[in-house]
Design a protein around this motif. Structure first.
Motif, PDB file in Angstrom:
ATOM      1  N   VAL A   1      58.936  80.708  20.286  1.00  0.00           N
ATOM      2  CA  VAL A   1      57.830  81.426  19.645  1.00  0.00           C
ATOM      3  C   VAL A   1      58.226  81.839  18.234  1.00  0.00           C
ATOM      4  O   VAL A   1      57.462  81.673  17.280  1.00  0.00           O
ATOM      5  N   ALA A   2      59.441  82.376  18.098  1.00  0.00           N
ATOM      6  CA  ALA A   2      59.918  82.810  16.787  1.00  0.00           C
ATOM      7  C   ALA A   2      60.037  81.630  15.830  1.00  0.00           C
ATOM      8  O   ALA A   2      59.608  81.711  14.677  1.00  0.00           O
ATOM      9  N   ARG A   3      60.610  80.526  16.290  1.00  0.00           N
ATOM     10  CA  ARG A   3      60.767  79.348  15.435  1.00  0.00           C
ATOM     11  C   ARG A   3      59.418  78.845  14.949  1.00  0.00           C
ATOM     12  O   ARG A   3      59.249  78.508  13.779  1.00  0.00           O
ATOM     13  N   ASP A   4      58.463  78.790  15.860  1.00  0.00           N
ATOM     14  CA  ASP A   4      57.139  78.297  15.494  1.00  0.00           C
ATOM     15  C   ASP A   4      56.473  79.217  14.472  1.00  0.00           C
ATOM     16  O   ASP A   4      55.935  78.755  13.462  1.00  0.00           O
ATOM     17  N   ALA A   5      56.516  80.512  14.725  1.00  0.00           N
ATOM     18  CA  ALA A   5      55.879  81.474  13.819  1.00  0.00           C
ATOM     19  C   ALA A   5      56.531  81.454  12.442  1.00  0.00           C
ATOM     20  O   ALA A   5      55.847  81.397  11.412  1.00  0.00           O
ATOM     21  N   VAL A   6      57.854  81.478  12.404  1.00  0.00           N
ATOM     22  CA  VAL A   6      58.570  81.518  11.128  1.00  0.00           C
ATOM     23  C   VAL A   6      58.342  80.223  10.356  1.00  0.00           C
ATOM     24  O   VAL A   6      58.093  80.238   9.149  1.00  0.00           O
ATOM     25  N   ARG A   7      58.387  79.113  11.044  1.00  0.00           N
ATOM     26  CA  ARG A   7      58.192  77.816  10.380  1.00  0.00           C
ATOM     27  C   ARG A   7      56.817  77.745   9.710  1.00  0.00           C
ATOM     28  O   ARG A   7      56.678  77.278   8.583  1.00  0.00           O
TER      29      ARG A   7
ATOM     30  N   GLN B   1      56.249  68.411  23.440  1.00  0.00           N
ATOM     31  CA  GLN B   1      56.490  67.572  24.616  1.00  0.00           C
ATOM     32  C   GLN B   1      56.626  68.442  25.872  1.00  0.00           C
ATOM     33  O   GLN B   1      56.048  68.126  26.911  1.00  0.00           O
ATOM     34  N   HIS B   2      57.358  69.538  25.753  1.00  0.00           N
ATOM     35  CA  HIS B   2      57.531  70.453  26.883  1.00  0.00           C
ATOM     36  C   HIS B   2      56.175  71.038  27.300  1.00  0.00           C
ATOM     37  O   HIS B   2      55.870  71.132  28.499  1.00  0.00           O
ATOM     38  N   ARG B   3      55.374  71.404  26.325  1.00  0.00           N
ATOM     39  CA  ARG B   3      54.043  71.956  26.610  1.00  0.00           C
ATOM     40  C   ARG B   3      53.192  70.932  27.352  1.00  0.00           C
ATOM     41  O   ARG B   3      52.542  71.256  28.351  1.00  0.00           O
ATOM     42  N   GLU B   4      53.190  69.688  26.877  1.00  0.00           N
ATOM     43  CA  GLU B   4      52.414  68.640  27.537  1.00  0.00           C
ATOM     44  C   GLU B   4      52.896  68.415  28.969  1.00  0.00           C
ATOM     45  O   GLU B   4      52.086  68.228  29.875  1.00  0.00           O
ATOM     46  N   GLU B   5      54.207  68.430  29.162  1.00  0.00           N
ATOM     47  CA  GLU B   5      54.761  68.256  30.512  1.00  0.00           C
ATOM     48  C   GLU B   5      54.320  69.393  31.427  1.00  0.00           C
ATOM     49  O   GLU B   5      53.960  69.167  32.583  1.00  0.00           O
ATOM     50  N   ARG B   6      54.380  70.623  30.914  1.00  0.00           N
ATOM     51  CA  ARG B   6      53.974  71.780  31.713  1.00  0.00           C
ATOM     52  C   ARG B   6      52.482  71.741  32.045  1.00  0.00           C
ATOM     53  O   ARG B   6      52.074  72.046  33.162  1.00  0.00           O
ATOM     54  N   LEU B   7      51.666  71.335  31.063  1.00  0.00           N
ATOM     55  CA  LEU B   7      50.229  71.241  31.312  1.00  0.00           C
ATOM     56  C   LEU B   7      49.922  70.148  32.337  1.00  0.00           C
ATOM     57  O   LEU B   7      49.076  70.331  33.221  1.00  0.00           O
ATOM     58  N   ALA B   8      50.616  69.016  32.229  1.00  0.00           N
ATOM     59  CA  ALA B   8      50.421  67.927  33.196  1.00  0.00           C
ATOM     60  C   ALA B   8      50.850  68.373  34.596  1.00  0.00           C
ATOM     61  O   ALA B   8      50.166  68.078  35.588  1.00  0.00           O
ATOM     62  N   ALA B   9      51.963  69.072  34.682  1.00  0.00           N
ATOM     63  CA  ALA B   9      52.432  69.563  35.983  1.00  0.00           C
ATOM     64  C   ALA B   9      51.442  70.567  36.561  1.00  0.00           C
ATOM     65  O   ALA B   9      51.156  70.543  37.770  1.00  0.00           O
ATOM     66  N   ALA B  10      50.899  71.428  35.724  1.00  0.00           N
ATOM     67  CA  ALA B  10      49.917  72.412  36.197  1.00  0.00           C
ATOM     68  C   ALA B  10      48.643  71.712  36.672  1.00  0.00           C
ATOM     69  O   ALA B  10      48.075  72.085  37.707  1.00  0.00           O
ATOM     70  N   ALA B  11      48.204  70.697  35.943  1.00  0.00           N
ATOM     71  CA  ALA B  11      47.008  69.943  36.350  1.00  0.00           C
ATOM     72  C   ALA B  11      47.260  69.227  37.672  1.00  0.00           C
ATOM     73  O   ALA B  11      46.396  69.215  38.558  1.00  0.00           O
ATOM     74  N   ALA B  12      48.443  68.639  37.821  1.00  0.00           N
ATOM     75  CA  ALA B  12      48.782  67.956  39.070  1.00  0.00           C
ATOM     76  C   ALA B  12      48.814  68.956  40.231  1.00  0.00           C
ATOM     77  O   ALA B  12      48.340  68.652  41.332  1.00  0.00           O
TER      78      ALA B  12
ATOM     79  N   ALA C   1      57.891  69.889   6.721  1.00  0.00           N
ATOM     80  CA  ALA C   1      58.061  68.448   6.936  1.00  0.00           C
ATOM     81  C   ALA C   1      59.448  67.969   6.528  1.00  0.00           C
ATOM     82  O   ALA C   1      59.930  66.950   7.045  1.00  0.00           O
ATOM     83  N   ASP C   2      60.115  68.695   5.621  1.00  0.00           N
ATOM     84  CA  ASP C   2      61.453  68.306   5.163  1.00  0.00           C
ATOM     85  C   ASP C   2      62.566  68.889   6.038  1.00  0.00           C
ATOM     86  O   ASP C   2      63.739  68.611   5.813  1.00  0.00           O
ATOM     87  N   ASP C   3      62.205  69.679   7.022  1.00  0.00           N
ATOM     88  CA  ASP C   3      63.163  70.359   7.895  1.00  0.00           C
ATOM     89  C   ASP C   3      63.337  69.532   9.169  1.00  0.00           C
ATOM     90  O   ASP C   3      62.546  69.637  10.109  1.00  0.00           O
ATOM     91  N   GLU C   4      64.371  68.700   9.199  1.00  0.00           N
ATOM     92  CA  GLU C   4      64.574  67.803  10.347  1.00  0.00           C
ATOM     93  C   GLU C   4      64.777  68.566  11.650  1.00  0.00           C
ATOM     94  O   GLU C   4      64.215  68.208  12.686  1.00  0.00           O
ATOM     95  N   THR C   5      65.584  69.613  11.604  1.00  0.00           N
ATOM     96  CA  THR C   5      65.853  70.393  12.813  1.00  0.00           C
ATOM     97  C   THR C   5      64.582  71.067  13.315  1.00  0.00           C
ATOM     98  O   THR C   5      64.245  70.984  14.503  1.00  0.00           O
ATOM     99  N   GLY C   6      63.868  71.713  12.421  1.00  0.00           N
ATOM    100  CA  GLY C   6      62.620  72.381  12.806  1.00  0.00           C
ATOM    101  C   GLY C   6      61.585  71.401  13.326  1.00  0.00           C
ATOM    102  O   GLY C   6      60.866  71.689  14.287  1.00  0.00           O
ATOM    103  N   THR C   7      61.509  70.221  12.708  1.00  0.00           N
ATOM    104  CA  THR C   7      60.565  69.198  13.156  1.00  0.00           C
ATOM    105  C   THR C   7      60.928  68.701  14.544  1.00  0.00           C
ATOM    106  O   THR C   7      60.057  68.508  15.401  1.00  0.00           O
ATOM    107  N   ARG C   8      62.219  68.512  14.793  1.00  0.00           N
ATOM    108  CA  ARG C   8      62.658  68.076  16.115  1.00  0.00           C
ATOM    109  C   ARG C   8      62.320  69.135  17.162  1.00  0.00           C
ATOM    110  O   ARG C   8      61.804  68.826  18.241  1.00  0.00           O
ATOM    111  N   TRP C   9      62.589  70.411  16.853  1.00  0.00           N
ATOM    112  CA  TRP C   9      62.265  71.493  17.783  1.00  0.00           C
ATOM    113  C   TRP C   9      60.765  71.543  18.054  1.00  0.00           C
ATOM    114  O   TRP C   9      60.331  71.759  19.193  1.00  0.00           O
ATOM    115  N   GLU C  10      59.974  71.368  17.012  1.00  0.00           N
ATOM    116  CA  GLU C  10      58.517  71.391  17.176  1.00  0.00           C
ATOM    117  C   GLU C  10      58.063  70.247  18.089  1.00  0.00           C
ATOM    118  O   GLU C  10      57.228  70.430  18.974  1.00  0.00           O
TER     119      GLU C  10
END
Length: 184
Positions: free
Chosen positions: A9-15, A107-118, A93-102
């Motif tokens: 949450v912090a990484r996303d907000a700060v970025r 991906q984690h969010r999509e996996e969790r949503l798919a698992a919840a739907a299943a 966009a120039d922050d490779e680490t931040g982009t990878r984390w994002e």
């Protein structure tokens, strides 16, 4: 339970907040986050000692302190990134680490949503599936077995067809209108 950790949450907000800020603005935000991290950590310790929070307000002081500590860490990371790369301004966009984390968070969010739907679908299917045990006397079972033989179905399939066509009268009486197997 949250899909994202406090650090996520912090990484996303700060970025998002840091995009387009120059090195001086990033340094100011880093200092502000450090001060907030210290203040909220002290407030969290005080809330534990007092054992009370604000009346009528639900605030998890420790989570707030953890969030500010994580924001401070992320502001520091961005400040160090600008210093080491010599960039005058932060561009996500120039922050490779931040982009990878994002990307990983997405991906984690999509996996969790798919698992919840299943899971929701499985619960729905489980509710639809009804296991019934029916004990019939030989006299009660005879007409069912005769109908099964005539139609080429199993007794369970005959019962399923009967159940699909059952009607309830206003007085609660159950009935099944005459029908032919395989016809609506």
């Amino acid at each position: 339970m949250s899909i994202w950790s406090t650090q996520d949450v912090a990484r996303d907000a700060v970025r998002r907040q840091a995009g387009g800020l120059d090195t001086a603005q990033i340094a100011a935000r880093t200092a502000e986050a450090a001060a907030r991290a210290r203040e909220t950590a002290a407030d969290a310790r005080g809330a534990l000692r007092r054992g009370t929070d604000l009346p009528g307000v639900e605030i998890d002081m420790q989570r707030l302190a953890d969030t500010w500590a994580a924001k401070h860490t992320e502001w520091q990371r961005i400040q160090t990134l600008l210093e080491t790369t010599g960039r005058a301004m932060y561009e996500p966009a120039d922050d490779e680490t931040g982009t990878r984390w994002e990307r990983e968070r997405g991906q984690h969010r999509e996996e969790r949503l798919a698992a919840a739907a299943a899971h929701r679908e499985q619960v729905r299917q489980d509710r639809l599936a009804v296991a019934v045990q029916l004990r019939l006397t030989p006299a009660q079972a005879a007409p069912l077995q005769q109908a099964a033989v005539r139609t080429g179905l199993t007794p369970e399939q005959v019962l399923a067809q009967l159940a699909a066509r059952v009607e309830t009268a206003p007085d609660g009486a159950l009935s099944v209108s005459a029908f032919h197997h395989g016809h609506p």
